[in-house]
Design a protein around this motif. Sequence first.
Motif, PDB file in Angstrom:
ATOM      1  N   TRP A 106      -5.196  58.117  16.041  1.00 56.41           N
ATOM      2  CA  TRP A 106      -3.975  57.617  16.025  1.00 56.41           C
ATOM      3  C   TRP A 106      -3.583  56.254  16.777  1.00 56.41           C
ATOM      4  N   ILE A 107      -4.357  56.217  18.078  1.00 54.47           N
ATOM      5  CA  ILE A 107      -4.307  54.828  18.653  1.00 54.47           C
ATOM      6  C   ILE A 107      -4.877  53.901  17.997  1.00 54.47           C
ATOM      7  N   ALA A 108      -6.022  54.139  17.382  1.00 56.66           N
ATOM      8  CA  ALA A 108      -6.971  53.205  16.381  1.00 56.66           C
ATOM      9  C   ALA A 108      -6.085  52.476  15.252  1.00 56.66           C
ATOM     10  N   GLU A 109      -5.191  53.343  14.755  1.00 58.55           N
ATOM     11  CA  GLU A 109      -4.538  53.142  13.601  1.00 58.55           C
ATOM     12  C   GLU A 109      -3.161  52.435  13.919  1.00 58.55           C
ATOM     13  N   ASN A 110      -2.337  52.834  15.092  1.00 57.59           N
ATOM     14  CA  ASN A 110      -0.986  52.343  15.359  1.00 57.59           C
ATOM     15  C   ASN A 110      -1.113  51.209  16.612  1.00 57.59           C
ATOM     16  N   TYR A 115      -4.101  46.495  22.198  1.00 55.91           N
ATOM     17  CA  TYR A 115      -5.382  46.154  23.003  1.00 55.91           C
ATOM     18  C   TYR A 115      -5.913  44.713  22.649  1.00 55.91           C
ATOM     19  N   VAL A 116      -6.157  44.586  21.465  1.00 58.00           N
ATOM     20  CA  VAL A 116      -6.522  43.332  21.163  1.00 58.00           C
ATOM     21  C   VAL A 116      -5.795  42.083  21.478  1.00 58.00           C
ATOM     22  N   LEU A 117      -4.420  42.233  21.376  1.00 60.61           N
ATOM     23  CA  LEU A 117      -3.383  41.191  21.806  1.00 60.61           C
ATOM     24  C   LEU A 117      -3.565  41.033  23.482  1.00 60.61           C
ATOM     25  N   THR A 118      -3.698  42.089  24.188  1.00 56.52           N
ATOM     26  CA  THR A 118      -3.678  42.274  25.497  1.00 56.52           C
ATOM     27  C   THR A 118      -4.882  41.369  26.114  1.00 56.52           C
ATOM     28  N   VAL A 119      -6.111  41.726  25.648  1.00 56.67           N
ATOM     29  CA  VAL A 119      -7.537  41.150  26.076  1.00 56.67           C
ATOM     30  C   VAL A 119      -7.416  39.712  25.842  1.00 56.67           C
ATOM     31  N   THR A 120      -6.814  39.405  24.625  1.00 50.53           N
ATOM     32  CA  THR A 120      -6.783  37.807  24.229  1.00 50.53           C
ATOM     33  C   THR A 120      -6.006  37.193  25.145  1.00 50.53           C
ATOM     34  N   VAL A 121      -4.707  37.778  25.715  1.00 53.63           N
ATOM     35  CA  VAL A 121      -3.926  36.909  26.464  1.00 53.63           C
ATOM     36  C   VAL A 121      -4.586  36.971  27.916  1.00 53.63           C
ATOM     37  N   VAL A 122      -5.212  38.104  28.288  1.00 52.35           N
ATOM     38  CA  VAL A 122      -5.906  37.998  29.684  1.00 52.35           C
ATOM     39  C   VAL A 122      -6.928  36.838  29.677  1.00 52.35           C
ATOM     40  N   ILE A 123      -7.888  36.698  28.659  1.00 50.27           N
ATOM     41  CA  ILE A 123      -8.667  35.791  28.635  1.00 50.27           C
ATOM     42  C   ILE A 123      -8.000  34.340  28.664  1.00 50.27           C
ATOM     43  N   GLY A 124      -6.993  34.071  28.074  1.00 53.11           N
ATOM     44  CA  GLY A 124      -6.132  32.803  28.063  1.00 53.11           C
ATOM     45  C   GLY A 124      -5.691  32.677  29.435  1.00 53.11           C
ATOM     46  N   PHE A 125      -5.175  33.699  30.125  1.00 50.75           N
ATOM     47  CA  PHE A 125      -4.625  33.344  31.402  1.00 50.75           C
ATOM     48  C   PHE A 125      -5.602  33.138  32.458  1.00 50.75           C
ATOM     49  N   PRO A 358     -13.504  32.956  19.304  1.00 50.55           N
ATOM     50  CA  PRO A 358     -12.064  32.870  19.126  1.00 50.55           C
ATOM     51  C   PRO A 358     -11.442  33.761  17.683  1.00 50.55           C
ATOM     52  N   GLN A 359     -12.339  33.909  16.839  1.00 49.81           N
ATOM     53  CA  GLN A 359     -11.887  34.366  15.597  1.00 49.81           C
ATOM     54  C   GLN A 359     -12.077  35.942  15.709  1.00 49.81           C
ATOM     55  N   ARG A 360     -13.136  36.447  16.502  1.00 52.65           N
ATOM     56  CA  ARG A 360     -13.520  37.580  16.653  1.00 52.65           C
ATOM     57  C   ARG A 360     -12.153  38.351  17.753  1.00 52.65           C
ATOM     58  N   LEU A 361     -11.754  37.577  18.460  1.00 58.00           N
ATOM     59  CA  LEU A 361     -10.966  38.148  19.500  1.00 58.00           C
ATOM     60  C   LEU A 361      -9.500  38.500  18.993  1.00 58.00           C
ATOM     61  N   TRP A 378     -16.042  51.081  18.319  1.00 58.15           N
ATOM     62  CA  TRP A 378     -16.317  49.803  18.845  1.00 58.15           C
ATOM     63  C   TRP A 378     -15.611  48.989  19.460  1.00 58.15           C
ATOM     64  N   THR A 379     -14.934  48.141  18.846  1.00 58.93           N
ATOM     65  CA  THR A 379     -14.111  47.273  19.633  1.00 58.93           C
ATOM     66  C   THR A 379     -13.249  47.879  20.478  1.00 58.93           C
ATOM     67  N   LEU A 380     -12.322  48.717  20.125  1.00 55.36           N
ATOM     68  CA  LEU A 380     -11.205  49.251  21.056  1.00 55.36           C
ATOM     69  C   LEU A 380     -11.882  50.255  21.864  1.00 55.36           C
ATOM     70  N   PHE A 381     -12.846  50.916  21.787  1.00 53.04           N
ATOM     71  CA  PHE A 381     -13.436  51.626  22.895  1.00 53.04           C
ATOM     72  C   PHE A 381     -13.922  50.556  23.928  1.00 53.04           C
ATOM     73  N   PHE A 382     -14.687  49.586  23.667  1.00 53.68           N
ATOM     74  CA  PHE A 382     -15.152  48.382  24.648  1.00 53.68           C
ATOM     75  C   PHE A 382     -13.876  47.886  25.483  1.00 53.68           C
ATOM     76  N   TRP A 383     -12.941  47.614  24.810  1.00 52.27           N
ATOM     77  CA  TRP A 383     -11.900  47.035  25.366  1.00 52.27           C
ATOM     78  C   TRP A 383     -11.322  48.094  26.305  1.00 52.27           C
TER      79      TRP A 383
END
Length: 749
Positions: A106-110, A115-125, A358-361, A378-383
């Motif tokens: 459910w988390i992966a689907e919805n 998660y993706v947006l959060t880590v991207t913003v953290v990197i930029g910050f 940048p594209q992968r993020l 993979w990605t969501l688990f690592f994030w």
Amino acid sequence: MRSTDPEDHDAAVPPENDPHVIERESYGGTRRSPEREARLARRDAERPPRDQEELQHRGPTDLAESGPRLNRLVFGVSSAVILAFSLWAIFLPDNAQNTMAAIVDWIAENVGWFYVLTVTVVIGFVIKVAVSKEGSVRIGPDHSRPEYKLFTWVAMLFAAGVGIDMLFYSVTGPITQYVEPVNEAPRSLEALREAVVWTMFHYGIVGWSMYSLLGMAMGYFAYRWGMPLSIRAALYPLFGKRIRGVAGDVIDIFALVGTVMGVATSMGIGVVLLSTGIATLIPGLSDGIGLQVSLVIVAVVLTVAATRSGVDKGIRIVSELNLWSAGAMMLYILVFGHTSFLLNGFVENVGRFLWTTPQRLMQTMVYEDGGSAWMGKWTLFFWAFWLAWGPFVGLFLARISRGRTLREFVIAAITVPVLCDFVIVSLFGNSAIFEVLSGNEKFAQLAMEFPERGWYALLEMFPGATILIILATISGLLFYLTSANSGAMVMSNFSSSIPDPSEDGAKWLRVFWSLLTALLTCAMLLAGGVTTMEYATLIFALPVTIIAWLVMASFSKALAMERAAREGGALPRTPRSSAPGGREPERSWRQRLASMRAYPSKQTVRKFVDSTVEPALDEVAAEFRRHGLTAELATATGSTAGSVDPAAVTSRTLVVTMQDDRSFHYQVAAVQRPVPTFGGRQSQEEHYYRLEVFTQTGSAGYDVFGLTAQQIIDDVLDHYEGHLMFLQHASATEASTVLTPPADGAAAV
């Protein structure tokens, strides 16, 4: 025409009619009705700080504790959650695994996009903080300097933030992304180019950016503003005194539970890998759950022994050994492996990583068939893994980084350890890929189905395999011990209320969390092994994403105050013969020459303070009071900055209260320094004293010994004028002015 002479002006214009005084009363005047004062007092009791002054004076008071003590609510709730989860996994393993699998789907689907947006913003910050002018702000007072040497610090960064799980995934990850990629044709040239890069991406800048965010935020509020070293203190600018109550406890519970899950996952993966290695080295020893549980018990015993020695001994020594052993293992693989292929692959992998990150993020695999399932594995688990580890590693990094600038902290964290990660992943990953390209299909299937066996199967292909396997097992054990050791320390801190950031939680508490984490690790091994650990991490890391957003908002507010102080202090001010405030006052050439050759003793400095500094500050304080301001001159014994003899010279602190805005502080305190030996200088003393000027954020960096009383008064007024410019600029830019160092400025000293 108005006279330019200060004394004529004072005589001609009474303070109550002076337009400059009237304007400045908007910052610190006393003309308010009792009713308005009462309303302001009620409102101020709970609101967040508005500037660095409030952060300095209210923060430590609002978050003050009588001493290190157990936070019973955080400890009790967190322990109950972990214990209940462990018992569920032990007694109902199938139910636990199936339930968590459904939640993860459910988390992966919805929620995967979050998660993706959060880590991207953290990197930029964090990158924005590093490249901004506020990047020069120190994690501590302005005059503070690093406690650990660069090599030791980097070793501790690397060892605390890199777990044994990286070895686990360094072989299975690249092979899986080559044989079963989600967005490329299987075994295609493009899949081959992407195989190692995906694992580098999962172990790259994202995790260290999360560590940097939480580490620099907690360290900044603890060491610069005298607050506890905790997540809740980093949120003080948002919530004010309320963060000390239930809201702060809830945040600490989420951070603590996420930390335990993250560390337990790393420990579980570690024992799975280590049990395979030990069974390989000892013929006849059966690899399985029995050996894995035994390794957990042995590791806990070693961890308990190590935690009793603290950061300066156990963690530091193990961290340095960890870095040396990992380096030796990588060198062995490079020299005895396919050297040219590995070096060429490393260069291409790093280049492709930099080009495609940048594209992968922002890639969510929404258009790929089975994309959400791949993201969840993979990605969501690592994030989620990095989010769960964020409070743990962040607090540990803050603990060892006092005195470093924010820029230094971020750049070091997202470059040096990340480069080490890249070396490990690329060397192992490309070695594994070389075997698959050579037609070793049995190895490929083994690495995908049983990653721990695949890793050791790769090591067995090298010359002198036994030596390499022993070295790799020792390195893996050190990775494991470092994470478990520092994890126990951080867990004890999260479950305690500790006013002094240099202190840690009770030793018995570290032992407790070591045992409970071991129980959780064994429970997840019984309930499905590594897969169950991945599920639990992804689920329990979700609340930490909210914490990350709150920390960014809170830290942004604090940095806005730093920016207003810097820009306000740089505004044009009334010219005079001396240099502007914040720089050393102008001296005559005779004074300059005398100061170059003077190394005053304790007694000499004390006499100068009594005969020149105190009368000058008394005089200017009286003048402030004559203009309707509240000014006090405080004398403090034992606040001698940097001195091994705290009572050597008393400091003098002038405080002009500004009520709703940051008060003005001008402190003169003695700093002990070694007498230089260059230039043929002969002295009977090993140390001398400098009389440095301190503001709320630390030392201004110059010595006022030998100045006249008038020069000291001029320097006070320079600083005061700069302070008014800061308040004016903060008001114009709608920036807060109050955070909060200790009332007498002693914490900055």
